[in-house]
Design an enzyme around this catalytic site. Structure first.
Site, PDB file in Angstrom:
ATOM      1  N   ASN A  40       0.830  -1.214   0.000  1.00 52.97           N
ATOM      2  CA  ASN A  40       0.000   0.000   0.000  1.00 52.97           C
ATOM      3  C   ASN A  40       0.863   1.262   0.000  1.00 52.97           C
ATOM      4  O   ASN A  40       0.357   2.364   0.237  1.00 52.97           O
ATOM      5  CB  ASN A  40      -0.895   0.026   1.246  1.00 52.97           C
ATOM      6  CG  ASN A  40      -1.873  -1.128   1.248  1.00 52.97           C
ATOM      7  OD1 ASN A  40      -2.445  -1.457   0.221  1.00 52.97           O
ATOM      8  ND2 ASN A  40      -2.051  -1.754   2.403  1.00 52.97           N
ATOM      9  N   HIS A 128     -14.285  -2.015   5.474  1.00 49.99           N
ATOM     10  CA  HIS A 128     -13.189  -2.782   6.078  1.00 49.99           C
ATOM     11  C   HIS A 128     -13.661  -3.423   7.383  1.00 49.99           C
ATOM     12  O   HIS A 128     -14.477  -2.857   8.111  1.00 49.99           O
ATOM     13  CB  HIS A 128     -12.010  -1.854   6.357  1.00 49.99           C
ATOM     14  CG  HIS A 128     -10.753  -2.577   6.695  1.00 49.99           C
ATOM     15  ND1 HIS A 128     -10.382  -2.861   7.984  1.00 49.99           N
ATOM     16  CD2 HIS A 128      -9.783  -3.093   5.897  1.00 49.99           C
ATOM     17  CE1 HIS A 128      -9.221  -3.507   7.970  1.00 49.99           C
ATOM     18  NE2 HIS A 128      -8.835  -3.663   6.717  1.00 49.99           N
ATOM     19  N   GLU A 169     -16.166   4.348   3.130  1.00 51.78           N
ATOM     20  CA  GLU A 169     -14.740   4.628   2.889  1.00 51.78           C
ATOM     21  C   GLU A 169     -14.645   5.522   1.669  1.00 51.78           C
ATOM     22  O   GLU A 169     -15.537   5.500   0.827  1.00 51.78           O
ATOM     23  CB  GLU A 169     -13.989   3.310   2.611  1.00 51.78           C
ATOM     24  CG  GLU A 169     -14.088   2.354   3.778  1.00 51.78           C
ATOM     25  CD  GLU A 169     -13.470   0.986   3.500  1.00 51.78           C
ATOM     26  OE1 GLU A 169     -12.751   0.823   2.495  1.00 51.78           O
ATOM     27  OE2 GLU A 169     -13.720   0.079   4.311  1.00 51.78           O
ATOM     28  N   SER A 173     -10.848  -0.793  -0.159  1.00 56.85           N
ATOM     29  CA  SER A 173      -9.517  -1.403  -0.146  1.00 56.85           C
ATOM     30  C   SER A 173      -9.348  -2.581  -1.098  1.00 56.85           C
ATOM     31  O   SER A 173      -8.238  -2.862  -1.527  1.00 56.85           O
ATOM     32  CB  SER A 173      -9.166  -1.840   1.271  1.00 56.85           C
ATOM     33  OG  SER A 173     -10.150  -2.696   1.787  1.00 56.85           O
ATOM     34  N   ASP A 198     -13.844   6.559   6.285  1.00 56.76           N
ATOM     35  CA  ASP A 198     -12.488   6.036   6.424  1.00 56.76           C
ATOM     36  C   ASP A 198     -11.681   6.435   5.185  1.00 56.76           C
ATOM     37  O   ASP A 198     -12.006   6.027   4.072  1.00 56.76           O
ATOM     38  CB  ASP A 198     -12.593   4.505   6.566  1.00 56.76           C
ATOM     39  CG  ASP A 198     -11.246   3.821   6.698  1.00 56.76           C
ATOM     40  OD1 ASP A 198     -10.216   4.460   6.417  1.00 56.76           O
ATOM     41  OD2 ASP A 198     -11.237   2.636   7.078  1.00 56.76           O
ATOM     42  N   HIS A 201      -7.133   4.689   2.314  1.00 55.34           N
ATOM     43  CA  HIS A 201      -6.380   4.559   1.057  1.00 55.34           C
ATOM     44  C   HIS A 201      -6.279   5.873   0.281  1.00 55.34           C
ATOM     45  O   HIS A 201      -5.750   5.881  -0.829  1.00 55.34           O
ATOM     46  CB  HIS A 201      -6.981   3.441   0.197  1.00 55.34           C
ATOM     47  CG  HIS A 201      -6.777   2.106   0.837  1.00 55.34           C
ATOM     48  ND1 HIS A 201      -5.623   1.374   0.681  1.00 55.34           N
ATOM     49  CD2 HIS A 201      -7.551   1.406   1.714  1.00 55.34           C
ATOM     50  CE1 HIS A 201      -5.694   0.271   1.405  1.00 55.34           C
ATOM     51  NE2 HIS A 201      -6.868   0.262   2.042  1.00 55.34           N
ATOM     52  N   LYS A 232      -0.255   3.439   4.867  1.00 59.34           N
ATOM     53  CA  LYS A 232      -0.477   3.114   3.445  1.00 59.34           C
ATOM     54  C   LYS A 232       0.245   4.172   2.601  1.00 59.34           C
ATOM     55  O   LYS A 232       1.465   4.128   2.517  1.00 59.34           O
ATOM     56  CB  LYS A 232      -1.966   2.990   3.189  1.00 59.34           C
ATOM     57  CG  LYS A 232      -2.573   1.951   4.160  1.00 59.34           C
ATOM     58  CD  LYS A 232      -4.004   1.658   3.941  1.00 59.34           C
ATOM     59  CE  LYS A 232      -4.611   0.899   5.116  1.00 59.34           C
ATOM     60  NZ  LYS A 232      -3.979  -0.395   5.409  1.00 59.34           N
TER      61      LYS A 232
HETATM   62  C1  LIG Z   1     -10.070   0.718   4.560  1.00 55.82           C
HETATM   63  C2  LIG Z   1      -9.130   0.390   5.669  1.00 55.82           C
HETATM   64  N1  LIG Z   1      -9.333   0.925   6.874  1.00 55.82           N
HETATM   65  C3  LIG Z   1      -8.523   0.667   7.917  1.00 55.82           C
HETATM   66  C4  LIG Z   1      -7.449  -0.181   7.777  1.00 55.82           C
HETATM   67  C5  LIG Z   1      -6.573  -0.452   8.945  1.00 55.82           C
HETATM   68  O1  LIG Z   1      -5.506   0.460   8.971  1.00 55.82           O
HETATM   69  P1  LIG Z   1      -4.139   0.071   9.652  1.00 55.82           P
HETATM   70  O2  LIG Z   1      -3.397  -0.790   8.682  1.00 55.82           O
HETATM   71  O3  LIG Z   1      -3.470   1.371   9.939  1.00 55.82           O
HETATM   72  O4  LIG Z   1      -4.478  -0.683  10.910  1.00 55.82           O
HETATM   73  C6  LIG Z   1      -7.191  -0.765   6.540  1.00 55.82           C
HETATM   74  C7  LIG Z   1      -6.040  -1.676   6.384  1.00 55.82           C
HETATM   75  O5  LIG Z   1      -5.927  -2.509   5.570  1.00 55.82           O
HETATM   76  C8  LIG Z   1      -8.045  -0.470   5.444  1.00 55.82           C
HETATM   77  O6  LIG Z   1      -7.834  -1.003   4.242  1.00 55.82           O
END
Ligand SMILES: Cc1ncc(COP(=O)(O)O)c(C=O)c1O
Length: 373
Positions: A40, A128, A169, A173, A198, A201, A232
């Site tokens: 990422n 996620h 989001e 992801s 969120d 990404h 990421k």
């Molecule tokens: C959309 C999304 N939110 C949150 C996370 C979690 O973030 P972190 O890797 O900082 O724990 C991810 C991780 O893959 C993600 O893809």
């Protein structure tokens, strides 16, 4: 070994065997050293030596301790945390910002604590797992709405009684598609729902100084809470929730994954601060990434995503594994995403594009995909 002899672990092995039989057992991969189409680290910042030396020099000059030493509510609230939160307030255009140890912890703490009994949480079905887990850990009623489906979201909102939180989001992801943010914001306003977005990404990758999509679209002030992650596109580690001051005070008091954990190592906090400063000097990185995305899309015309996350649908665990193996044999690190991580029938390759992928590598990848799929 001794434990294995005295303790019956068949119940664990039994579940692993089920996965082995279904062909979806997970295993830790070894480091391949192949061309990176998997991480990422979209802007290549994790390996940037200039940035690394700025971080290290600052840590040495400021005698930064090796660890957080305790919860931020006890011994762990070092001066750098407040410095980076202040910096982020201006970058994210937020009244206040709270740092978290990871995006997982931030989403879980936020969603599980703000929603309570009698409330409803509507979440995009492809959210996620840490958003979903936050929802399940709260005492609210939880309902999924169809992915990016505004009609479904609105029809569910119409039926909700009481306070409602909506989770989505900016960039999803596994599919790399973008939520219809403008419309979601308006629908939430219409029904007085609290929107949580969120930006995992999109942090670093979009917006001025890496501030993400919501600020770029000038929607930031219309969202209840925004979650940014730094592991990421920023290439470092940690996360933050941006919103109002009262939200920050609330999370400091009720966000269990914030309260009951050792604070991020100050080194990570300085890494976040220095990465934001670095990004402000390197705004060409975002456009370079976009060029690489355009190059891939013009060579792989089946692409449905406009972001650095490019899913290539395969539809079976075995075939997805085989294709990724062949790409790896050709020197390209492309990984399969298998069910149950994604819904059965939607097994895929998840290709990540980066500033550090050369034109030749991207063209090679697209031409191999044409042959193998
Ligand atoms: C959309 C999304 N939110 C949150 C996370 C979690 O973030 P972190 O890797 O900082 O724990 C991810 C991780 O893959 C993600 O893809």
């Amino acid at each position: 070994m001794l434990f294995c002899r005295v303790m019956n672990l068949d119940f664990l092995q039994h579940k692993l065997d089920e996965r082995i039989n279904k062909g979806n057992i997970r295993k830790l991969p070894s480091f391949t050293g192949l061309v990176d189409f998997v991480s990422n680290d979209y802007l290549g910042l994790s390996g940037d030596l200039q940035l690394a030396s700025r971080i290290h020099e600052r840590c040495i000059a400021e005698k930064v301790p090796n660890g957080g030493t305790g919860s931020r509510l006890l011994s762990g609230n070092h001066k750098w945390y407040e410095e980076v939160e202040d910096l982020m307030k201006s970058i994210f255009k937020a009244e206040d910002v709270l740092l978290f140890n990871s995006g997982y912890a931030a989403n879980q703490a936020l969603v599980s604590s703000v929603a309570d009994k009698g409330d409803t949480i509507l979440y995009d079905q492809l959210s996620h797992v840490c958003l979903k887990e936050g929802a399940w850990l709260s005492r609210a009623e939880t309902i999924a709405f169809r992915h990016n489906d505004l009609e479904d979201l609105e029809s569910r909102l119409k039926r909700v009684e009481g306070r409602c939180f909506v989770l989505t989001e900016t960039i999803f992801s596994m599919d790399g598609d973008v939520a219809p943010l403008e419309q979601i914001v308006s629908i939430c306003e219409k029904y007085s729902a609290y929107l949580i977005v969120d930006e995992a990404h999109s942090t670093g990758v979009y917006g001025e100084n890496g501030s993400g999509m919501l600020t770029e679209m000038k929607l930031d002030q219309r969202v209840f809470a925004r979650v940014y992650t730094f592991g990421k596109g920023m290439g470092v580690h940690g996360a933050a929730v941006a919103g109002s001051k009262v939200l920050k005070d609330y999370l400091v008091n009720f966000g269990r994954p914030f309260i009951y954990t050792t604070s991020l190592p100050p080194h990570s906090v300085i890494s976040v601060a220095e990465t934001f400063k670095f990004l402000s000097e390197k705004d060409h990185l975002q456009s370079e990434l976009q060029e690489k995305i355009n190059l891939f899309r013009s060579n792989w015309t089946e692409s449905s995503s406009h972001t650095a996350i490019q899913p290539v649908m395969i539809g079976s665990n075995m075939k997805a594994r085989n294709v990724s193996k062949q790409l790896q044999e050709a020197g390209l690190d492309v990984r399969p995403i298998l069910s149950p991580t994604v819904r059965s029938g939607t097994e895929r390759l998840r290709i990540s594009l980066h500033v550090h992928n050369s034109h030749e590598e991207i063209i090679q990848l697209a031409s191999l995909l044409k042959k193998l799929i």
